[in-house]
Every structure is written in C-alpha cells, then in structure tokens.
Scaffold this active site. Structure first.
Site, short mmCIF file in Angstrom:
data_model
loop_
_atom_site.label_atom_id
_atom_site.label_comp_id
_atom_site.label_asym_id
_atom_site.label_seq_id
_atom_site.Cartn_x
_atom_site.Cartn_y
_atom_site.Cartn_z
N HIS A 51 0.82 -1.21 0.00
CA HIS A 51 0.00 0.00 0.00
C HIS A 51 0.86 1.27 0.00
O HIS A 51 0.36 2.34 -0.32
CB HIS A 51 -1.02 -0.01 1.16
CG HIS A 51 -0.48 0.22 2.52
ND1 HIS A 51 -0.21 -0.80 3.40
CD2 HIS A 51 -0.18 1.37 3.18
CE1 HIS A 51 0.23 -0.30 4.55
NE2 HIS A 51 0.27 1.02 4.43
N ASP A 83 0.39 -7.60 1.22
CA ASP A 83 0.72 -6.19 1.41
C ASP A 83 2.23 -5.98 1.51
O ASP A 83 2.72 -5.27 2.38
CB ASP A 83 0.00 -5.60 2.63
CG ASP A 83 -0.01 -4.08 2.62
OD1 ASP A 83 0.32 -3.48 1.56
OD2 ASP A 83 -0.32 -3.47 3.66
N SER A 152 4.28 2.45 8.10
CA SER A 152 4.06 1.27 7.25
C SER A 152 5.32 0.94 6.46
O SER A 152 5.91 1.80 5.82
CB SER A 152 2.92 1.53 6.26
OG SER A 152 1.70 1.62 6.93
#
Length: 195
Positions: A51, A83, A152
């Site tokens: 992402h 992911d 992230s």
C-alpha cells in the site's frame, strides 16, 4: 562463530541506518505521502508495504545520515494480499537480517519498531507481542510498540536485531493495537533478493 545475544535498546536503535524513509510522488512530482522500508539485499533492494508502493508514479528513498535522495520507479515485486512490495535503488545497501524462525514467537516477547511515523524519520519505539491474528487469510503479529501513519513498511525487530515483521497497520479506535506481516511471509516473499 559469534555468540547470539540480546541487544540493548541503544544497540537496536543503531540499526535504523538500515531502515529508510520512502516518499510517494504523483505524476507532477509532488510528494503525496510517506512510508518506511527496510534494506533486504545489498544490491539496492528495499522491502516495504504494497500500500506504500502502489500509490505513486515514482518514489524517493532517504537513508539516515545521507544527503543524497534516491529516486526510483522500480517496483520489482508486489503482492496486494500480503501487502508487501520490493523497490530498488541504485546503491549498495546494508541489509537487516530476517529472523530464521528457530524459536516460535510468543506473546509477551519484547520488540522494537523502527519507522517514520508522520514523516518523523526513523523513530524508535518499544513494546511487546500482544497476540497473533489472521486477517484476510494472512498471519499477522499484533504488537504494542507505538506506530502511526508513515510507519508502514518499517521494521519490527526482536531483541537480537532480526526482522520478525513489517509494520503494516494500526487500529485507530484502540491504543497501541498494531499489526505486522510476520517473518514467514517475508522470507517467502523476498527469496532471491537477499544477498
């Protein structure tokens, strides 16, 4: 062969030099977001979340204590379900070791997260593993070390300085309910990039 020993928080914090800040840019060159990534191969390979890597036209990578900003369009591999994604920059890197799984991870185990929450480059936080979850058929580590947007793709380390997970998400409605993709998925995904 060196003896494997737990590191101090100060020693673990020094591993931030192998964690990068990823800038996400649109087609006009404007930065539209940031994330984190970890060095996984000497030949320029950086692991981050899909992402993070799927949202831009190109990316910039900053390395701690370097003035150079590395620009890349190279998304070498990606997997939306896990992911995970691999970017490549034109630089020799100092990769972090990925945990081999010799001993099962357990609740209560101490961990350290390194990433760039809200763009605050290579922030270090500590916590514990608070549980193990399966979300969308993917095994995740739940941990308490604080992270925020921008974390992230950052490293979740055990006390030996090995990557046991990649910070992936936090649950905003709770406090320090954070999730990481575990080392088993990471090891499978990065085969061929570690060197």
């Amino acid at each position: 062969m060196p003896v494997r020993r737990e590191k101090s928080f100060e020693e673990l914090a020094q591993l931030a030099s192998s964690v990068v800040l990823v800038g996400i840019h649109n087609n006009r060159g404007e930065m539209i977001g940031t994330g984190s990534g970890i060095m996984i191969g000497t030949k320029g390979y950086i692991l981050t979340n899909n992402h993070v890597a799927s949202g831009g036209c190109f990316y910039t990578v900053r390395i701690e204590e370097e003035q150079t900003v590395y620009e890349t369009e190279e998304v070498i591999k990606y997997n939306p379900l896990l992911d995970l994604a691999v970017l490549r920059i034109d630089r020799v890197l100092q990769p972090l070791p990925i945990y081999s799984g010799t001993k099962k991870l357990v609740r209560g185990q101490r961990v350290v997260a390194i990433g760039s929450p809200l763009g605050l480059f290579n922030s270090v936080s500590d916590g514990i593993i608070s549980g193990f979850r399966v979300i969308n058929d993917v095994d995740m580590i739940q941990f308490t070390a604080p992270i925020s947007q921008g974390s992230s793709g950052g490293a979740l380390l055990n006390m030996y300085g090995e990557v046991i997970g990649i910070s992936t998400a936090g649950i905003d409605e709770g406090q320090n309910i954070n999730l990481a993709i575990g080392y088993e998925c990471i090891r499978m995904f990065v085969q061929g990039f570690i060197c």
